[in-house]
Scaffold this active site. Structure first.
Site, mmCIF file in Angstrom:
data_model
loop_
_atom_site.group_PDB
_atom_site.id
_atom_site.type_symbol
_atom_site.label_atom_id
_atom_site.label_comp_id
_atom_site.label_asym_id
_atom_site.label_seq_id
_atom_site.Cartn_x
_atom_site.Cartn_y
_atom_site.Cartn_z
ATOM 1 N N GLU A 276 -10.431 -7.334 0.242
ATOM 2 C CA GLU A 276 -10.082 -5.870 0.258
ATOM 3 C C GLU A 276 -9.811 -5.220 -1.094
ATOM 4 O O GLU A 276 -10.118 -4.260 -1.415
ATOM 5 C CB GLU A 276 -9.206 -5.503 1.500
ATOM 6 C CG GLU A 276 -8.774 -4.033 1.421
ATOM 7 C CD GLU A 276 -7.242 -3.935 1.517
ATOM 8 O OE1 GLU A 276 -6.417 -3.159 0.768
ATOM 9 O OE2 GLU A 276 -6.773 -4.372 2.539
ATOM 10 N N HIS A 277 -8.819 -6.124 -1.786
ATOM 11 C CA HIS A 277 -8.537 -5.679 -3.234
ATOM 12 C C HIS A 277 -9.727 -5.763 -4.204
ATOM 13 O O HIS A 277 -9.903 -4.865 -5.033
ATOM 14 C CB HIS A 277 -7.317 -6.576 -3.544
ATOM 15 C CG HIS A 277 -6.109 -6.331 -3.212
ATOM 16 N ND1 HIS A 277 -5.138 -5.667 -4.225
ATOM 17 C CD2 HIS A 277 -5.632 -6.049 -2.161
ATOM 18 C CE1 HIS A 277 -4.030 -5.646 -3.407
ATOM 19 N NE2 HIS A 277 -4.084 -5.867 -2.166
ATOM 20 N N GLU B 99 2.767 -8.770 -4.375
ATOM 21 C CA GLU B 99 2.586 -7.934 -3.117
ATOM 22 C C GLU B 99 3.361 -8.928 -1.947
ATOM 23 O O GLU B 99 4.171 -8.426 -1.190
ATOM 24 C CB GLU B 99 1.274 -7.340 -2.610
ATOM 25 C CG GLU B 99 1.381 -6.449 -1.301
ATOM 26 C CD GLU B 99 -0.101 -6.177 -0.664
ATOM 27 O OE1 GLU B 99 -0.240 -6.043 0.335
ATOM 28 O OE2 GLU B 99 -1.141 -6.127 -1.401
#
Length: 416
Positions: A56-57, A133
């Protein structure tokens, strides 16, 4: 059957891409253009956890025709906003823009699906971002850590054993080939649903999507998923130690998948226990006894059987075991006594108004429809309002008895 839900139209291209249009005749000139991929952390394996989220990143990096970061700039240039998220069951990208910019959003998604570069030199720094993260949300965050450990212990075999962020060691050891293989397998037309919601004409959408997507080929066979969590054969109790100001506790019970008819009753139970200041857990644990500052009780609605989760953050100086006793008391009450008519009526009224409220914005309508379509069945959404109406106090008690089985529970306590 009366329903407040807007109608939708759907077509599937020859390559398997499903297109769904949900026109909201609201003259706002606003639309949400979403793409849902049928892949989440449940499609990962041990040793390669967190890849769906990593991808997704990477999806915002360079493509054949766009430089890294240009996707975001293009969206901003048309006055739009965009975001993405990865869950256990799917990955979701959305662009909110004016109706006139529908074409642009569709072009951008087609570019991502077929022309993503996945360069190692873009991947390496992004891996560090994801590791950071993980530190920030899980390792250095007591609540996040408890949440992660709760899944590690409630599931031993199924990939819900980890949350979408994945394990730190895996984040540090994937390589670009892992990401490329994952992209090739799951990011293809027959594994995606493109949804356009809002002030829009279905025929315009079908025409534009077909033009951009019809020539994209499927590159790989999508693996069949067959992990089944073995039945838990006893209560589990786990103590974890973590730098934390306060103690925390989670208690989980296994529940069925999102399609199961009991899910509606489970969500009513969740509302009675934890929705709003008049809910049972808030009243007892926060207001009266001042034991906790936060308490949750909610049912997961997942592709595969999920969990009913009780989670509480104790007030300073309060022992997790004292909160546990209170939670057990409240869980037993759900099983041994009927909820009152007043409680049930209130939940029904609130649920209906929340549901209707969620149908006002194109973004939340897209979210709602997409989350069911991507998991392969929209029926529970279509019958939701009728199903809620029919629930009785007896049913609530029966379902509580059926799933709140302490012999199959997992309790995780976090102490400093």
């Amino acid at each position: 059957m009366s329903s407040s839900l807007p109608n939708y139209e759907t077509k599937t291209l020859a390559n398997g891409l499903q297109i769904v249009v949900i026109p909201l005749e609201n003259s706002t000139n606003v639309i949400s253009t979403d793409i849902f991929y049928k892949v989440g952390s449940r499609n990962e394996v041990m040793g390669k956890t967190g890849i769906a989220h990593m991808l997704e990143h990477m999806n915002f990096k360079s493509t054949k025709n766009l430089d890294a970061g240009e996707f975001d700039k293009e969206v901003k240039s048309i006055g739009g906003v965009n975001n993405a998220s990865t869950s256990f069951d799917y990955t979701h990208y959305y662009i909110k823009s004016s109706t006139d910019n529908l074409g642009k959003s569709i072009e951008l998604y087609a570019e991502l699906m077929q022309n993503l570069n996945l360069k190692d030199k873009e991947f390496q720094p992004e891996r560090d971002v994801v590791a950071e993260e993980r530190r920030w949300r899980t390792d250095n965050n007591p609540m996040g850590y408890l949440y992660f450990k709760m899944f590690n212990n409630a599931y031993v075999y199924h990939p819900y054993h980890w949350t979408p962020i994945g394990f730190m060691n895996d984040i540090k050891t994937w390589d670009i080939k892992d990401i490329k293989d994952f992209h090739k397998t799951y990011y293809q037309p027959n594994n995606a649903i493109l949804i356009v919601t809002g002030d829009v004409e279905p025929k315009d959408v079908f025409k534009k999507v077909k033009k951009e997507f019809k020539d994209i080929k499927n590159k790989a066979r999508i693996p069949e998923f067959k992990f089944v969590e073995p039945t838990q054969d006893g209560a589990k109790r786990v103590m974890i130690k973590k730098e934390s100001e306060v103690e925390m506790i989670a208690i989980t019970f296994h529940i069925p998948d999102f399609k199961d008819p009991d899910q509606v009753t489970l969500s009513v139970i969740s509302e009675i226990l934890y929705s709003g200041k008049s809910s049972r857990l808030y009243r007892e644990l926060v207001d009266k006894k001042r034991l906790v500052n936060t308490v949750y009780a909610y049912n997961m609605e997942n592709t595969d059987p999920g969990l009913f989760i009780f989670l509480a953050v104790c007030n300073p100086g309060v022992k997790a075991e004292d909160v546990e006793a209170e939670l057990i008391e409240q869980i037993k009450l759900m099983k041994t006594t009927k909820v009152t008519k007043a409680e049930l009526d209130k939940v029904k009224i609130n649920t209906k108004s929340d549901f209707i409220h969620s149908l006002e914005s194109s973004t939340s309508v897209a979210n709602l429809y997409g989350s069911y379509l991507v998991r392969g069945d929209i029926t529970p959404l279509l019958t939701y309002e009728e199903d809620i109406k029919k629930i009785t106090a007896k049913e609530v008690q029966t379902v509580a008895k059926k799933y709140f089985d302490f012999d199959k529970s997992t309790t995780v306590i976090l102490k400093k």
